[in-house]
Write a protein that holds these residues in place. Structure first.
Motif, PDB file in Angstrom:
ATOM      1  N   ASP A 279      76.956  29.768  70.560  1.00 60.42           N
ATOM      2  CA  ASP A 279      75.875  29.905  71.550  1.00 60.42           C
ATOM      3  C   ASP A 279      76.301  30.944  72.580  1.00 60.42           C
ATOM      4  OD1 ASP A 279      73.811  29.712  73.310  1.00 60.42           O
ATOM      5  OD2 ASP A 279      74.102  27.600  73.825  1.00 60.42           O
ATOM      6  N   PRO A 280      76.037  32.224  72.294  1.00 65.57           N
ATOM      7  CA  PRO A 280      76.475  33.296  73.200  1.00 65.57           C
ATOM      8  C   PRO A 280      75.862  33.217  74.594  1.00 65.57           C
ATOM      9  CG  PRO A 280      75.841  34.169  71.050  1.00 65.57           C
ATOM     10  CD  PRO A 280      75.390  32.750  71.079  1.00 65.57           C
ATOM     11  N   SER A 281      74.801  32.461  74.748  1.00 63.46           N
ATOM     12  CA  SER A 281      74.148  32.349  76.059  1.00 63.46           C
ATOM     13  C   SER A 281      74.735  31.235  76.914  1.00 63.46           C
ATOM     14  CB  SER A 281      72.653  32.106  75.885  1.00 63.46           C
ATOM     15  OG  SER A 281      72.412  30.850  75.257  1.00 63.46           O
ATOM     16  N   ASP A 282      75.694  30.489  76.370  1.00 60.24           N
ATOM     17  CA  ASP A 282      76.288  29.363  77.099  1.00 60.24           C
ATOM     18  C   ASP A 282      77.357  29.898  78.058  1.00 60.24           C
ATOM     19  OD1 ASP A 282      77.425  27.065  78.044  1.00 60.24           O
ATOM     20  OD2 ASP A 282      77.676  26.103  76.090  1.00 60.24           O
ATOM     21  N   ASP A 283      76.916  30.301  79.233  1.00 61.82           N
ATOM     22  CA  ASP A 283      77.839  30.894  80.210  1.00 61.82           C
ATOM     23  C   ASP A 283      78.859  29.884  80.737  1.00 61.82           C
ATOM     24  OD1 ASP A 283      76.580  33.307  79.895  1.00 61.82           O
ATOM     25  OD2 ASP A 283      75.264  33.058  81.637  1.00 61.82           O
ATOM     26  N   ASP A 284      78.480  28.622  80.804  1.00 58.62           N
ATOM     27  CA  ASP A 284      79.433  27.603  81.251  1.00 58.62           C
ATOM     28  C   ASP A 284      80.637  27.547  80.318  1.00 58.62           C
ATOM     29  OD1 ASP A 284      77.824  26.931  83.374  1.00 58.62           O
ATOM     30  OD2 ASP A 284      76.897  25.227  82.371  1.00 58.62           O
ATOM     31  N   PHE A 285      80.374  27.642  79.021  1.00 58.07           N
ATOM     32  CA  PHE A 285      81.482  27.597  78.062  1.00 58.07           C
ATOM     33  C   PHE A 285      82.329  28.868  78.156  1.00 58.07           C
ATOM     34  CE2 PHE A 285      83.460  28.196  73.896  1.00 58.07           C
ATOM     35  CZ  PHE A 285      84.112  26.972  73.765  1.00 58.07           C
ATOM     36  N   ILE A 286      81.689  30.007  78.329  1.00 58.70           N
ATOM     37  CA  ILE A 286      82.440  31.259  78.485  1.00 58.70           C
ATOM     38  C   ILE A 286      83.333  31.180  79.718  1.00 58.70           C
ATOM     39  CG2 ILE A 286      82.239  33.748  78.891  1.00 58.70           C
ATOM     40  CD1 ILE A 286      79.630  33.703  77.292  1.00 58.70           C
ATOM     41  N   PHE A 287      82.821  30.580  80.792  1.00 59.49           N
ATOM     42  CA  PHE A 287      83.640  30.401  81.996  1.00 59.49           C
ATOM     43  C   PHE A 287      84.856  29.528  81.697  1.00 59.49           C
ATOM     44  CE2 PHE A 287      84.750  28.069  85.882  1.00 59.49           C
ATOM     45  CZ  PHE A 287      85.029  29.138  86.727  1.00 59.49           C
ATOM     46  N   ARG A 288      84.682  28.479  80.925  1.00 59.62           N
ATOM     47  CA  ARG A 288      85.808  27.614  80.569  1.00 59.62           C
ATOM     48  C   ARG A 288      86.855  28.384  79.758  1.00 59.62           C
ATOM     49  NH1 ARG A 288      83.835  22.596  77.434  1.00 59.62           N
ATOM     50  NH2 ARG A 288      86.064  22.089  77.575  1.00 59.62           N
ATOM     51  N   VAL A 289      86.385  29.237  78.858  1.00 56.66           N
ATOM     52  CA  VAL A 289      87.309  30.056  78.069  1.00 56.66           C
ATOM     53  C   VAL A 289      88.081  31.009  78.986  1.00 56.66           C
ATOM     54  CG1 VAL A 289      87.460  31.885  76.339  1.00 56.66           C
ATOM     55  CG2 VAL A 289      85.990  29.902  75.920  1.00 56.66           C
ATOM     56  N   ALA A 290      87.365  31.672  79.889  1.00 54.78           N
ATOM     57  CA  ALA A 290      88.013  32.616  80.813  1.00 54.78           C
ATOM     58  C   ALA A 290      89.033  31.904  81.687  1.00 54.78           C
ATOM     59  CB  ALA A 290      86.952  33.296  81.681  1.00 54.78           C
ATOM     60  N   LEU A 291      88.676  30.717  82.172  1.00 48.92           N
ATOM     61  CA  LEU A 291      89.580  29.959  83.033  1.00 48.92           C
ATOM     62  C   LEU A 291      90.810  29.484  82.264  1.00 48.92           C
ATOM     63  CD1 LEU A 291      89.851  28.951  85.922  1.00 48.92           C
ATOM     64  CD2 LEU A 291      88.646  26.867  85.242  1.00 48.92           C
ATOM     65  N   LEU A 292      90.604  29.071  81.020  1.00 45.23           N
ATOM     66  CA  LEU A 292      91.737  28.648  80.194  1.00 45.23           C
ATOM     67  C   LEU A 292      92.702  29.811  79.968  1.00 45.23           C
ATOM     68  CD1 LEU A 292      93.140  26.551  78.369  1.00 45.23           C
ATOM     69  CD2 LEU A 292      91.653  27.329  76.507  1.00 45.23           C
ATOM     70  N   CYS A 293      92.162  30.975  79.658  1.00 43.75           N
ATOM     71  CA  CYS A 293      93.012  32.164  79.468  1.00 43.75           C
ATOM     72  C   CYS A 293      93.771  32.500  80.759  1.00 43.75           C
ATOM     73  CB  CYS A 293      92.160  33.355  79.028  1.00 43.75           C
ATOM     74  SG  CYS A 293      91.433  33.179  77.383  1.00 43.75           S
ATOM     75  N   PHE A 294      93.093  32.347  81.893  1.00 39.97           N
ATOM     76  CA  PHE A 294      93.738  32.589  83.189  1.00 39.97           C
ATOM     77  C   PHE A 294      94.890  31.613  83.408  1.00 39.97           C
ATOM     78  CE2 PHE A 294      94.184  31.704  87.716  1.00 39.97           C
ATOM     79  CZ  PHE A 294      94.305  32.978  88.253  1.00 39.97           C
ATOM     80  N   ASP A 295      94.642  30.332  83.145  1.00 42.49           N
ATOM     81  CA  ASP A 295      95.675  29.309  83.344  1.00 42.49           C
ATOM     82  C   ASP A 295      96.889  29.524  82.442  1.00 42.49           C
ATOM     83  OD1 ASP A 295      94.208  28.038  85.292  1.00 42.49           O
ATOM     84  OD2 ASP A 295      93.294  26.589  83.920  1.00 42.49           O
ATOM     85  N   LYS A 296      96.656  30.113  81.280  1.00 47.60           N
ATOM     86  CA  LYS A 296      97.751  30.355  80.329  1.00 47.60           C
ATOM     87  C   LYS A 296      98.377  31.746  80.510  1.00 47.60           C
ATOM     88  CE  LYS A 296      97.223  26.385  78.210  1.00 47.60           C
ATOM     89  NZ  LYS A 296      98.254  25.325  78.290  1.00 47.60           N
ATOM     90  N   ASP A 297      97.982  32.447  81.583  1.00 42.66           N
ATOM     91  CA  ASP A 297      98.543  33.767  81.920  1.00 42.66           C
ATOM     92  C   ASP A 297      98.123  34.875  80.954  1.00 42.66           C
ATOM     93  OD1 ASP A 297      99.815  32.548  84.056  1.00 42.66           O
ATOM     94  OD2 ASP A 297     101.722  32.315  83.020  1.00 42.66           O
ATOM     95  N   TYR A 298      97.008  34.683  80.283  1.00 41.92           N
ATOM     96  CA  TYR A 298      96.433  35.751  79.453  1.00 41.92           C
ATOM     97  C   TYR A 298      95.432  36.506  80.327  1.00 41.92           C
ATOM     98  CZ  TYR A 298      98.432  34.142  75.026  1.00 41.92           C
ATOM     99  OH  TYR A 298      99.301  33.810  73.998  1.00 41.92           O
ATOM    100  N   TYR A 299      95.959  37.325  81.218  1.00 39.86           N
ATOM    101  CA  TYR A 299      95.118  37.921  82.257  1.00 39.86           C
ATOM    102  C   TYR A 299      94.125  38.942  81.700  1.00 39.86           C
ATOM    103  CZ  TYR A 299      98.292  35.622  85.484  1.00 39.86           C
ATOM    104  OH  TYR A 299      99.024  34.677  86.161  1.00 39.86           O
ATOM    105  N   ASP A 300      94.533  39.736  80.731  1.00 37.78           N
ATOM    106  CA  ASP A 300      93.608  40.735  80.178  1.00 37.78           C
ATOM    107  C   ASP A 300      92.432  40.059  79.480  1.00 37.78           C
ATOM    108  OD1 ASP A 300      95.150  42.790  81.127  1.00 37.78           O
ATOM    109  OD2 ASP A 300      96.235  43.102  79.241  1.00 37.78           O
ATOM    110  N   LEU A 301      92.732  39.039  78.702  1.00 39.14           N
ATOM    111  CA  LEU A 301      91.683  38.306  77.998  1.00 39.14           C
ATOM    112  C   LEU A 301      90.774  37.580  78.988  1.00 39.14           C
ATOM    113  CD1 LEU A 301      90.944  37.993  75.024  1.00 39.14           C
ATOM    114  CD2 LEU A 301      92.321  35.892  74.965  1.00 39.14           C
ATOM    115  N   SER A 302      91.388  36.993  79.986  1.00 45.98           N
ATOM    116  CA  SER A 302      90.618  36.301  81.019  1.00 45.98           C
ATOM    117  C   SER A 302      89.705  37.271  81.755  1.00 45.98           C
ATOM    118  CB  SER A 302      91.587  35.624  82.000  1.00 45.98           C
ATOM    119  OG  SER A 302      90.911  34.989  83.040  1.00 45.98           O
TER     120      SER A 302
END
Length: 572
Positions: A279-302
């Motif tokens: 569901d590419p329109s699910d921005d809430d889920f995309i935010f969760r993915v970005a935040l997870l990448c941030f928490d794991k220090d994957y800054y470029d991906l985040s």
């Protein structure tokens, strides 16, 4: 206090006199409605009087006096809300014996009140009176069986406010087998996982048929990961997911976290694309993915996914904050400032002020950061002064300035003498300066304020060990902290270290091993390495040091440890 009671007594005396003229006009009530009417015709008025006393004391924040008055005159209270209010007040003040008195009275009036039994069970666990606790759990368990209501044995909820977690563990390790019930077992496992006691939870999960159970397989994988068994956790989730006929996005999201943790970059990228494509329109889920990448220090991906969300105007304050954090980490201070300055309102405003000041400090100097805060924080109340000083205090934590830390903390404590953050920060600063006398004064003040402050107890005890002072007292402090928070890797490490200093190398090894499994922080590795050597495990010591240097190749303490102890390890 005396003047308050005099006023209440005068007021209520007038009230009772005015009511007494109508006493004969009141129709007689049944024994159920007024069970004390045959022995005390003024019971109703005594009840009103005592309730007014309690309400006024609570209104004036005289909580201990309110609890004492309630407990002393408890026979005049019957309303469930009165009991709940006073029990909550007693809990806040850690008055567990008073909770016992109140709950006993409550159950005398209503022996079948489930809430009273739940509170009694929780309170007796806190007091480590396991026999009394078991009496109330048996009642709740019987009610659960009769009414098929899981909430009666939801110990995760019932014990959610308990402080001494080791008491919970000790009770259930002694009594759980007597109940033989999976609902109760799962609820207990939830308590264990919530408190980072995965080493205790894992054997219970293994005994259950978790492989085909969505809830249990995720719990099992989660505990494996927290115990540094990430490879095993990945296999468990992969095997579960491949047997599904449809995509389980939540379980797959947890698998994604494990891939990121394990540096499986290709698998992580593919899984992210697959999950977002659902569901590419699910921005809430995309935010969760970005935040997870941030928490794991994957800054470029985040950054990639945060920018996608920013282009859609999704939660711009939140997104700009995290993009600013990424730029700050990359030392791109101009870009960080631009993102921070775009934060307009919401919960990130105070965080904005701090991070703009930190960035100005890095880019320019501390004076520029101070000027910004002085201009932005409008002083209207005492709390505004506290906010400003607290923000300035934070600026001196990185890089650490011990003298400024003491100076600003002391300013805060002049106006807010019970401010726990200022006391804690100043105590640690005194330790850095070797001023153990003033350090101890601040830590003792914290413990007197809250004897169950596991952070202060551990920091105090560990600080003493750093200077090889009062090791017996240090161990006592740390053991109390462990009773409160037994799953905390830092506290386990502190106990291991004080035992090591005391020459108890085998006991030290037990706690150091568990701390290391939970957290491979360089300081924990440093202690574990030395404890392994003292136990004759030089190959294991060498292995964990090498692995830690791979993860932290520039850590000065680890490099120094390698140089200093190479010869010692060779001779053991």
């Amino acid at each position: 206090m005396y003047r308050n009671i005099k006023f209440i007594t005068l007021f209520v005396s007038i009230f009772l006199v005015s009511c007494s003229t109508q006493d004969n006009l009141v129709s007689s009530k049944s024994d159920i409605d007024a069970p004390y009417s045959n022995t005390d015709t003024n019971f109703k008025y005594n009840s009103i009087y005592n309730k007014l006393v309690i309400e006024l004391l609570l209104h004036k924040n005289q909580y201990e006096e309110a609890i004492e008055a309630f407990s002393t005159n408890i026979e005049y209270f019957r309303d469930e809300n009165d009991f709940l209010k006073m029990i909550n007040t007693a809990r806040e003040l850690r008055k567990f014996e008073d909770i016992t008195t109140i709950s006993k009275r409550w159950l005398n009036i209503n022996p079948n009140n489930v809430s009273a039994h739940k509170i009694s069970f929780s309170n007796y666990i806190e007091l480590a009176d396991f026999s009394s606790a078991d009496h109330h759990l048996k009642y709740l368990f019987n009610e659960y069986n009769e009414k098929n209501n899981k909430s009666y044995i939801d110990v995760e909820e019932i014990l959610s406010r308990n402080i001494v977690i080791n008491h919970i563990v000790n009770y259930f390790e002694q009594n759980l087998m007597n109940y033989n019930n999976q609902d109760l077992l799962i609820s207990y496992v939830n308590v264990l996982q919530k408190n980072n006691l995965d080493q205790v939870a894992l054997p219970y999960l293994k005994e259950m048929d978790f492989l085909n159970n969505r809830i249990l397989v995720r719990k099992y994988s989660d505990s494996l990961a927290k115990l540094s068994k990430v490879d095993e956790a990945i296999i468990v989730l992969e095997n579960y997911i491949k047997n599904l006929s449809i995509t389980d996005r939540e379980t797959s999201f947890e698998l994604l976290a494990l891939y990121l943790e394990n540096k499986n970059n290709n698998k992580a990228s593919l899984l992210i694309d697959n999950l977002i494509s659902i569901d590419p329109s699910d921005d809430d889920f995309i935010f969760r993915v970005a935040l997870l990448c941030f928490d794991k220090d994957y800054y470029d991906l985040s950054e990639k996914y945060f920018n996608i969300l920013l282009s859609k105007s999704y939660a711009p304050d939140n997104i700009n904050f995290f993009l600013g954090q990424i730029d700050y980490h990359k030392k791109q201070y101009n870009e960080a400032l631009r993102h921070y300055e775009r934060i307009q309102h919401g919960t990130f405003v105070n965080t904005k002020l701090l991070n703009v000041a930190k960035t100005l400090h890095k880019k320019y100097d501390i004076e520029r950061a101070y000027s910004y805060l002085d201009e932005e924080v409008k002083i209207k109340t005492d709390n505004d002064v506290l906010d400003l000083l607290t923000l300035k205090l934070s600026l001196h934590q990185d890089p650490y300035d011990v003298d400024k830390t003491i100076e600003i903390s002391s300013k805060i404590l002049e106006s807010f003498p019970e401010n726990q953050r200022a006391l804690y920060t100043r105590a640690l600063a005194y330790e850095k300066k070797g001023d153990l006398k003033n350090m101890s004064i601040d830590f003792e003040r914290m413990i007197n304020f809250d004897p169950y402050n596991s952070i202060a107890l551990n920091a105090y005890g560990y600080s003493l060990t750093l200077h090889h002072k009062q090791l017996g007292y240090a161990e006592k402090l740390i053991r109390k902290a462990i009773d409160i928070d037994p799953g905390n890797a830092a506290i386990l490490d502190s106990l291991a270290w004080v035992l090591y200093l005391d020459g108890s190398y085998k006991d030290a090894y037990k706690y150091a091993s568990l701390a290391y499994i939970k957290d491979q922080d360089p300081e924990i590795v440093l202690h574990y390495y030395k404890i392994l050597l003292k136990n004759g495990l030089k190959q294991k010591a060498k292995k964990i040091l090498e692995q830690s240097l791979i993860n932290h190749p520039k850590n000065d303490d680890l490099l120094q440890l390698l140089n200093e102890n190479g010869d010692e390890a060779a001779h053991l």
